[in-house]
Motif scaffolding. Structure first.
Motif, short mmCIF file in Angstrom:
data_model
loop_
_atom_site.label_atom_id
_atom_site.label_comp_id
_atom_site.label_asym_id
_atom_site.label_seq_id
_atom_site.Cartn_x
_atom_site.Cartn_y
_atom_site.Cartn_z
N LEU A 187 37.45 -42.46 -29.09
CA LEU A 187 36.01 -42.33 -29.28
C LEU A 187 35.30 -42.67 -27.97
O LEU A 187 35.65 -43.64 -27.30
N ILE A 188 34.33 -41.84 -27.59
CA ILE A 188 33.48 -42.15 -26.45
C ILE A 188 32.28 -42.93 -26.97
O ILE A 188 31.60 -42.47 -27.89
N PHE A 189 32.04 -44.10 -26.40
CA PHE A 189 30.93 -44.93 -26.88
C PHE A 189 30.00 -45.27 -25.73
O PHE A 189 30.36 -45.18 -24.55
N SER A 190 28.77 -45.65 -26.08
CA SER A 190 27.76 -46.05 -25.10
C SER A 190 27.43 -47.53 -25.26
O SER A 190 27.37 -48.04 -26.38
N GLU A 191 27.23 -48.20 -24.11
CA GLU A 191 26.90 -49.62 -24.13
C GLU A 191 26.08 -49.94 -22.88
O GLU A 191 26.54 -49.70 -21.76
N ASN A 192 24.86 -50.43 -23.10
CA ASN A 192 23.98 -50.78 -21.98
C ASN A 192 23.76 -49.60 -21.03
O ASN A 192 23.74 -49.75 -19.80
N GLY A 193 23.65 -48.40 -21.62
CA GLY A 193 23.37 -47.22 -20.81
C GLY A 193 24.57 -46.63 -20.11
O GLY A 193 24.42 -45.66 -19.37
N LYS A 194 25.75 -47.21 -20.28
CA LYS A 194 26.96 -46.68 -19.67
C LYS A 194 27.92 -46.22 -20.78
O LYS A 194 27.76 -46.55 -21.95
N LYS A 195 28.96 -45.47 -20.37
CA LYS A 195 29.90 -44.92 -21.35
C LYS A 195 31.31 -45.41 -21.10
O LYS A 195 31.72 -45.66 -19.95
N GLY A 196 32.06 -45.52 -22.20
CA GLY A 196 33.47 -45.90 -22.14
C GLY A 196 34.22 -45.22 -23.26
O GLY A 196 33.68 -44.38 -23.98
N VAL A 197 35.50 -45.59 -23.44
CA VAL A 197 36.35 -44.99 -24.47
C VAL A 197 37.07 -46.10 -25.20
O VAL A 197 37.59 -47.05 -24.58
N ARG A 198 37.11 -46.02 -26.53
CA ARG A 198 37.89 -46.96 -27.33
C ARG A 198 38.70 -46.18 -28.35
O ARG A 198 38.46 -45.00 -28.59
N ASP A 199 39.71 -46.85 -28.95
CA ASP A 199 40.48 -46.19 -30.00
C ASP A 199 39.87 -46.49 -31.35
O ASP A 199 38.84 -47.18 -31.46
N PHE A 200 40.48 -46.01 -32.42
CA PHE A 200 39.90 -46.15 -33.74
C PHE A 200 39.85 -47.61 -34.21
O PHE A 200 39.06 -47.97 -35.07
N SER A 201 40.73 -48.43 -33.63
CA SER A 201 40.73 -49.85 -34.04
C SER A 201 39.63 -50.65 -33.34
O SER A 201 39.39 -51.80 -33.68
N GLY A 202 38.98 -50.04 -32.36
CA GLY A 202 37.94 -50.73 -31.61
C GLY A 202 38.39 -51.23 -30.25
O GLY A 202 37.58 -51.73 -29.47
N LYS A 203 39.68 -51.09 -29.94
CA LYS A 203 40.19 -51.53 -28.63
C LYS A 203 39.62 -50.66 -27.52
O LYS A 203 39.66 -49.42 -27.59
N VAL A 204 39.09 -51.30 -26.48
CA VAL A 204 38.50 -50.57 -25.36
C VAL A 204 39.62 -50.04 -24.46
O VAL A 204 40.47 -50.79 -23.97
N ILE A 205 39.64 -48.74 -24.25
CA ILE A 205 40.63 -48.08 -23.39
C ILE A 205 40.07 -47.88 -21.99
O ILE A 205 40.73 -48.15 -20.99
N ILE A 206 38.84 -47.42 -21.91
CA ILE A 206 38.13 -47.25 -20.64
C ILE A 206 36.83 -48.04 -20.75
O ILE A 206 36.03 -47.78 -21.65
N PRO A 207 36.61 -49.00 -19.88
CA PRO A 207 35.41 -49.83 -20.00
C PRO A 207 34.13 -49.02 -19.83
O PRO A 207 34.11 -47.99 -19.14
N ALA A 208 33.05 -49.50 -20.43
CA ALA A 208 31.76 -48.80 -20.38
C ALA A 208 31.08 -49.06 -19.04
O ALA A 208 30.19 -49.90 -18.91
#
Length: 642
Positions: A187-208
């Motif tokens: 999943l690609i997610f947004s945090e503080n105006g930046k983007k990252g990638v996490r898996d379905f469990s919520g583990k961050v794969i690519i920091p935002a």
């Protein structure tokens, strides 16, 4: 993103059980007795699914086994086939059947989309959407009211309003969360105006920490952008290439990155290999071949950046852009002529020139998406000369008028060693195994066809043709291949006559391996109907002379006496001397005067422990007969081996 998959819909088929036509067929063809009055098919494909056919009468359709027994009753105005399942529709709505006729979803839904890979059906009824398991036969996501919903093939995931679900029903995105589905388990997610990638469990794969993150169906990586520069990170968070490029492009075979070079671009592979500098664009990427554009001209490079074709071509010919070839074209003007002609050239996906420029007057293509059934059909003087498959192998064909070709269903089955042209099906050795008034091919990868005879249609199943060389020729063919004198494109159609040009290529391959080549200063362009480098060099070496009037007749089958003449001319360059006891053939009076000395000489010497060229039986040489590819390879190898 919708998945590219073949969906076949019955449009109109009038069904009747009638006796089959009585002609005996080849053992490579099995024709089923049930006959049909009329057949229409989606995308010009016959509607044969596994071991059944969609058929009907008076615009009502059902599904029938090939023996005519009913699988699905004739109650529907439309039936679609999707890799193991049927979608049946009538005034009541749409439903789903299994291939054995079991009803999985009742015929009452407004819309159904099938994903056979996941064995799920995305269904809509009265503005309610849900996901149904076709194997467990239960709702994974129960029907629920929504303003908007969609099924994303290839991820796969379901979007209902602003919520995303995995195909097992797991909620991926709650309303209001700034998250988007990218690829399986990511999943690609947004945090503080930046983007990252996490898996379905919520583990961050690519920091935002990136301004943009993109990915596409079929990718296993993410394009990431920070401060205007792009790089690549794989789905496990490992850097594929640093964030230092001005942009990226998604091509058929992968992702390319580029740096701006004024108004042009410099292109790179993810490993940093520079493919091209100062060009406008890379148009296509198939395997080891990439088409580049500079201004309004086009060329081809390989994955090392080596030039295959210079940027001198002005357009692509009539080949479809989605096939695994790169085809380019340009206008040329013959010496002394005011008429311009268009020369086509084709490069295979392994980065080799498959069809030299100007070799044929016209090229056509047959293909099915997602298969290796692609073929280039080559015409000279309005007649079919050859077929090239996706591996670059040249299938010898009989001369076939282009008008008849255009009126028929033309297709190549590499897994079967068969092709259809016009109203016949042939083996790759040119034997006709079936003739009909009309032939229609089936789904990609299938062996089924429809044939029409006397106004009625039947289903037929095709069986593989061996197509291997004769047992006597196999050892010498294998030795020729190991010696590097057998071109890849000739490794098929062993029992068909070899053309004059192809025989010339074989001879020159053998001479090159022995270190014999013409002086470059002696090379000219002596023939008007071929400019093949091996033919030009063979002429310079005195091996060939042509057929007169500046012609070489490259597509004509070589005769045995012509082959003997070429072989002996090549043998003389290798230092062979004739013995004093040539074979005394019973039909020697039929040998042309210009070939008699060569026939006597080549039949008197041996190579690899066998006479280089022998008779055809009954002490005959058969000088006017054609010469097959396997015979040609065997004799050229004997000449080479000494």
């Amino acid at each position: 993103m919708m998945k590219a998959a073949k969906t076949v819909v019955a449009c109109a088929l009038l069904f009747a059980c009638l006796p089959a036509a009585g002609a005996a067929e080849s053992p490579l063809v099995q024709v089923y007795p049930t006959r049909y009055e009329q057949v229409y098919a989606d995308d010009q494909h016959a509607i044969v699914t596994d071991d059944a056919v969609i058929a009907g009468a008076h615009w009502w359709f059902g599904v029938y086994a090939l023996d005519g027994s009913v699988i699905i009753p004739r109650e529907y105005t439309s039936i679609s086939w999707r890799d193991g399942y049927y979608i049946a529709s009538n005034a009541s709505g749409s439903g789903v059947y299994a291939s054995d006729g079991a009803l999985l979803l009742p015929v009452e839904y407004d819309k159904i989309e099938l994903d056979p890979e996941e064995d799920v059906a995305f269904a809509c009824k009265d503005q309610q959407y849900g996901l149904y398991s076709l194997t467990e036969r239960k709702w994974i996501i129960p029907l629920q009211q929504a303003n908007y919903a969609a099924y994303h093939f290839g991820i796969p995931a379901v979007m209902i309003d602003d919520r995303y679900y995995a195909c097992d029903g797991t909620l991926l995105k709650e309303s209001g969360e700034n998250v988007g589905v990218s690829d399986p388990d990511r999943l690609i997610f947004s945090e503080n105006g930046k983007k990252g990638v996490r898996d379905f469990s919520g583990k961050v794969i690519i920091p935002a920490e990136y301004d943009q993150i993109n990915t596409y169906a079929g990718w296993n990586k993410f394009a990431v952008e920070k401060d205007g520069k792009w790089g690549l990170i794989d789905r496990d968070g490992k850097e594929v290439c640093p964030v230092q490029y001005d942009g990226y492009e998604d091509e058929d075979s992968g992702v390319l990155l580029y740096r701006n070079n004024g108004e042009k671009k410099d292109y790179y592979l993810p490993d940093g290999t520079c493919l091209a500098t100062g060009v406008d664009a890379i148009i296509k990427w198939h395997g080891n071949a990439l088409e580049i554009q500079n201004g309004w001209e086009y060329g081809v490079v390989d994955q090392t950046g080596r030039e295959i074709l210079p940027c001198i071509y002005d357009s692509s010919p009539t080949l479809d852009p989605y096939v695994d070839f790169i085809a380019l074209s340009r206008k040329v003007q013959a010496d002394g002529s005011a008429t311009e002609t268009r020369n086509d050239v084709v490069v295979s996906k392994d980065g080799k020139v498959m069809i030299p420029e100007g070799r044929y007057d016209e090229l056509r293509v047959s293909y099915d998406y997602g298969t290796d059934d692609e073929a280039v059909w080559c015409f000279n003087d309005g007649k079919l000369c050859a077929i090239y498959d996706v591996q670059g192998r040249k299938i010898t064909t009989a001369p076939f008028p282009i008008e008849d070709w255009m009126d028929g269903e033309n297709y190549y089955w590499p897994q079967l060693g068969l092709y259809s042209a016009g109203d016949c099906i042939y083996t790759t050795d040119g034997d006709c195994i079936l003739q009909a008034d009309f032939i229609r091919t089936d789904l990609p990868g299938s062996n089924a066809i429809y044939i029409r005879r006397d106004g009625k249609w039947q289903v037929a199943m095709l069986h593989p043709y061996d197509g291997s060389p004769s047992a006597w020729a196999e050892p010498e063919i294998a030795a020729a291949d190991s010696a590097g004198i057998l071109p890849d494109y000739l490794k098929i159609s062993w029992d068909t006559p070899i053309s004059r040009e192809d025989f010339c290529v074989l001879v020159m391959q053998a001479l090159h391996q022995k270190g014999i080549a013409a002086d470059e200063a002696s090379l000219s362009d002596p023939f008007t109907d071929t400019h093949h480098a091996d033919v030009v060099e063979a002429y310079a070496l005195g091996i060939v002379n042509g057929v007169g009037n500046g012609r070489f007749a490259p597509d004509e089958s070589i005769t045995r006496e012509e082959a003997a003449k070429m072989l002996w001319n090549a043998a003389a360059l290798l230092g062979y001397q004739p013995t004093e006891e040539p074979l005394d053939f019973a039909d020697k009076d039929e040998i042309s005067d210009w070939a008699l000395e060569s026939v006597n000489a080549i039949s008197s010497i041996s190579g690899a422990g066998r006479p280089i060229m022998q008779g055809t039986g009954n002490n005959c040489f058969s000088p006017k007969d054609s010469y097959t590819r396997e015979q040609a390879v065997a004799t050229v190898y004997r000449l080479y081996a000494g």
